[in-house]
Each structure stands twice: as structure tokens, then as C-alpha cells.
Design an enzyme around this catalytic site. Structure first.
Site, PDB file in Angstrom:
ATOM      1  N   ASP A  11      16.787  52.281  77.786  1.00  0.00           N
ATOM      2  CA  ASP A  11      15.738  52.237  78.821  1.00  0.00           C
ATOM      3  C   ASP A  11      15.888  53.409  79.790  1.00  0.00           C
ATOM      4  O   ASP A  11      16.142  53.223  80.967  1.00  0.00           O
ATOM      5  CB  ASP A  11      15.769  50.898  79.571  1.00  0.00           C
ATOM      6  N   ASP A  16      21.135  56.702  80.525  1.00  0.00           N
ATOM      7  CA  ASP A  16      20.628  56.627  79.146  1.00  0.00           C
ATOM      8  C   ASP A  16      20.295  58.023  78.626  1.00  0.00           C
ATOM      9  O   ASP A  16      20.475  58.294  77.434  1.00  0.00           O
ATOM     10  CB  ASP A  16      19.354  55.783  79.074  1.00  0.00           C
ATOM     11  N   ASN A  56      15.248  49.949  83.395  1.00  0.00           N
ATOM     12  CA  ASN A  56      15.342  50.884  84.514  1.00  0.00           C
ATOM     13  C   ASN A  56      13.962  51.245  85.052  1.00  0.00           C
ATOM     14  O   ASN A  56      13.799  51.517  86.236  1.00  0.00           O
ATOM     15  CB  ASN A  56      16.089  52.142  84.092  1.00  0.00           C
ATOM     16  N   THR A 143      21.814  49.918  75.333  1.00  0.00           N
ATOM     17  CA  THR A 143      22.225  50.323  76.681  1.00  0.00           C
ATOM     18  C   THR A 143      21.245  49.841  77.744  1.00  0.00           C
ATOM     19  O   THR A 143      21.268  50.334  78.873  1.00  0.00           O
ATOM     20  CB  THR A 143      22.384  51.857  76.766  1.00  0.00           C
ATOM     21  N   PHE A 185      23.163  44.538  85.789  1.00  0.00           N
ATOM     22  CA  PHE A 185      21.711  44.698  85.693  1.00  0.00           C
ATOM     23  C   PHE A 185      21.155  44.426  84.297  1.00  0.00           C
ATOM     24  O   PHE A 185      20.180  43.687  84.140  1.00  0.00           O
ATOM     25  CB  PHE A 185      21.320  46.108  86.141  1.00  0.00           C
ATOM     26  N   ASN A 186      21.728  45.038  83.255  1.00  0.00           N
ATOM     27  CA  ASN A 186      21.155  44.896  81.917  1.00  0.00           C
ATOM     28  C   ASN A 186      21.105  43.440  81.468  1.00  0.00           C
ATOM     29  O   ASN A 186      20.117  42.987  80.886  1.00  0.00           O
ATOM     30  CB  ASN A 186      21.955  45.710  80.893  1.00  0.00           C
ATOM     31  N   HIS A 259      27.259  55.114  83.146  1.00  0.00           N
ATOM     32  CA  HIS A 259      27.474  53.906  82.357  1.00  0.00           C
ATOM     33  C   HIS A 259      27.227  54.065  80.857  1.00  0.00           C
ATOM     34  O   HIS A 259      28.114  53.849  80.028  1.00  0.00           O
ATOM     35  CB  HIS A 259      26.547  52.788  82.854  1.00  0.00           C
ATOM     36  N   ASP A 260      25.993  54.378  80.483  1.00  0.00           N
ATOM     37  CA  ASP A 260      25.532  54.157  79.115  1.00  0.00           C
ATOM     38  C   ASP A 260      26.186  55.023  78.042  1.00  0.00           C
ATOM     39  O   ASP A 260      26.427  54.547  76.922  1.00  0.00           O
ATOM     40  CB  ASP A 260      24.013  54.307  79.057  1.00  0.00           C
TER      41      ASP A 260
END
Length: 337
Positions: A11, A16, A56, A143, A185-186, A259-260
Site C-alpha cells: 500500500d 513500501d 496508507n 506489507t 497499523f497494518n 518498516h516494509d
């Protein structure tokens, strides 16, 4: 070892975007992978497809962002499919406070030269993941919210046993969330989807949680070392600068966590992680919806279902990320303008 066939569900999203670069140019011949061939599980990536999901930003924007990033790195050969535009049962939520109104605020990323494929994402995912030599089992990396993956497993359950592994960026194993008191969040975006995925009976489900990704920070040293020089690198630096400012404002971080890409890195060099097998359940209630309830001590009596990453070799991650940025930099069309 050769390349691993990988489908990326995402996303985009600043982090990402960097995950796309890592997946697109994770060549088995780059030095960081060659260096660890002695471990026997170092591998490059053959990116066979990208699907997008609401997270996102809206799925319209995340799809456009995926197309823009692949165009920016000269990988228009990778097909992109638009996925779910909302969670399974809950209202949609986005994260403009971190990623801006476009989802990739900061620099002016050139428009994509193509659109998404017309096939629904779940259908395309099934076709790609079920194809090929049965002995060559593909990997799915997610992700974003797990809506597409839950739909895939529900409509095409045969995919569950065809996969070598599912690697997700999401969750928190110590109970401290980022967009909820205890939820990441995810997972929080679509807890019901996460519940379906975590209960699916996968041979290998790997969770790369906040505690690990919060150690992979885009520091000034990283930006100066890897994101200076060409127009392409400067654009990435502008992306990271926006990401840094929004993380400071919302979370008080001095430097943003990337993060991703860490989930993609796991596919390439799993030996660079410390992990622990444990039972992980998803809270689908109201107060703590999206919490990954991690049974560290086996107190639930349930069989472990997740390999939870607890540590990553940050230096090797950045070396690998830098090598893939360098590969993308060689071919980015923005450098010739």
C-alpha cells in the site's frame, strides 16, 4: 541459490516504495547476498507481480504509487493489480498524517506510463502463485493490511499449501502499537482479515513486527551515504525527508523507521534475523482491535503458528538496500532527463 519467485502485496507508502526497490533489484549476484551464500539460504528475488490495497492511502492512490515507483526504476515489466478498496467489515482508514495526501508526498515523482492490469488482484494472485513447477513454491510478501491475502485464501484455499511462505510486515510482539495502544497499523486496518490469515494453517507464516522495524532507522548518516548524487537518489532523499518530518510530528521519532523493506529483506537473507516460534492470535474486539496477542511462554495451550522476528542485522540490511538502490539508479529514466 537462485531467485525466489515473490509476489508483493502493498500500500505505497514511503516505506513500501523502498520495499518495491528492494524486491525489484534483489539480484542474487549483488555482493551482500553473495557474501552469505555459505549460510545456504541467501537468495535473490524474481518479482512476479504487485497488488495494492487500501491502507496508507486509498487503493486508487496506492495503485498509482506502485505504478509510479516501478516506472521510476524501469521495471514496467512487473504487472500491477488493484486490490481491495476497504477492509472486510470495517470502515476504511488511511494514514495521510504520515504519508501525505498522495501517499508518497515529498518529491514530484513522474507519472506512470501505464495503468494497472484489468484482472482483479485476487484472481491474478491466484493465477500467478498456483502456476509453474509445483516444486518451485513461491513466496507472498504483504506489507499492508491483509485484506487481499484473506480474500485470496478464502476464495482460493489451494494457494495456502502452494506457498513456501507468507512474510508480513505487521504486528507487535511486546504489546506496544503505533496507531492504537497495542495495535500496529497494518493489522489494525483489517483485524478480521488478519485473523483469517493467521488461522489459515500456513506451512510458514513470518511476522516482522514493529519492535524489529523500529531498529531500522533512516539516519542522517544513511541519507548522506546512500541518497545523494543522481536525480534518482535525490528524489529518494526527498521522500525520506518528508517521512522523517511526519514521523517527528506524529510519533516524536528523530529518524523514521523503514518498516516494509525489512519483510522483503527476510526473504533474501533470513539468516540475518533472530526469530521465535510462538502462538499469535488477533484481537478483533473494539478496545484493542488489531492487537497481535503473542504467547511468549506457551500459556494458551495452542500450537505455535507464527515465526516472529525479534532482531535483524541492521548493517547488512542497509548494505543490501544500498546495493539495490545502486542497481535501480543505473537504469532510472529520471537520471536522463
Amino acid at each position: 541459490m537462485g531467485k525466489k519467485r515473490v509476489w508483493l502485496d502493498c500500500d505505497p507508502g514511503h516505506d513500501d516504495a523502498m520495499a518495491i526497490i528492494l524486491a525489484a533489484y534483489g539480484n542474487p549476484d549483488i555482493p551482500s547476498i553473495n557474501r552469505f551464500r555459505e549460510y545456504g539460504d541467501s537468495r535473490g528475488i524474481d518479482l512476479i507481480g504487485v497488488s495494492t490495497v487500501c491502507g496508507n492511502q486509498t487503493v486508487e492512490k496506492t495503485t498509482d504509487n506502485a505504478l509510479r515507483m516501478l516506472n521510476l526504476i524501469d521495471r514496467n515489466d512487473v504487472p500491477v493489480y488493484r486490490g481491495a478498496d476497504k477492509p472486510l467489515t470495517r470502515p476504511k482508514r488511511n494514514c495521510p498524517e504520515i504519508h501525505g495526501e498522495s501517499g508518497l508526498d515529498g518529491p514530484d515523482i513522474p507519472a506512470a506510463t501505464r495503468g494497472a492490469q484489468p484482472t482483479p488482484a485476487v484472481v491474478a494472485m491466484a493465477e500467478a502463485l498456483l502456476s509453474g513447477d509445483p516444486a518451485d513454491k513461491p513466496t507472498l510478501v504483504a506489507t499492508g493490511a491483509l485484506t487481499n491475502v484473506a480474500l485470496l485464501f478464502s476464495v482460493y484455499p489451494e494457494v495456502i499449501h502452494r506457498l513456501d511462505e507468507l512474510v508480513i510486515m505487521g504486528g507487535a510482539y511486546q504489546g506496544l502499537g503505533n496507531t492504537g495502544p497495542t495495535s500496529e497499523f497494518n493489522i489494525q486496518c483489517d483485524p478480521e482479515a488478519a485473523h483469517i490469515v493467521f488461522e489459515a494453517g500456513l506451512k510458514s507464516l513470518v511476522m516482522v513486527p514493529l519492535e524489529v522495524t523500529h531498529t531500522v532507522l533512516v539516519t542522517p548518516e544513511i541519507r548522506n551515504k546512500y541518497f545523494k548524487g543522481s536525480r534518482f537518489r535525490i528524489l529518494l532523499d526527498e521522500l525520506m525527508h518528508f517521512f522523517e518530518e511526519s514521523y517527528k510530528k506524529v510519533f516524536g521519532f528523530d529518524h523514521p523507521p523503514l518498516h516494509d523493506p525489512v519483510a522483503v529483506f527476510y526473504v533474501m537473507l533470513p539468516a540475518m534475523f533472530k526469530t521465535k516460534r510462538m502462538r499469535v492470535d488477533i484481537d478483533c474486539g473494539q478496545l484493542c482491535a488489531g492487537t497481535t496477542v503473542c504467547d511468549h511462554y506457551g500459556m494458551s495451550g495452542k500450537e505455535p503458528n507464527v515465526t516472529v522476528c525479534t532482531k535483524v542485522d541492521v548493517d547488512t540490511f542497509w548494505k543490501t538496500m544500498a546495493e539495490t538502490v545502486a542497481e535501480a539508479d543505473k537504469v532510472s529514466p529520471i537520471n536522463s532527463k
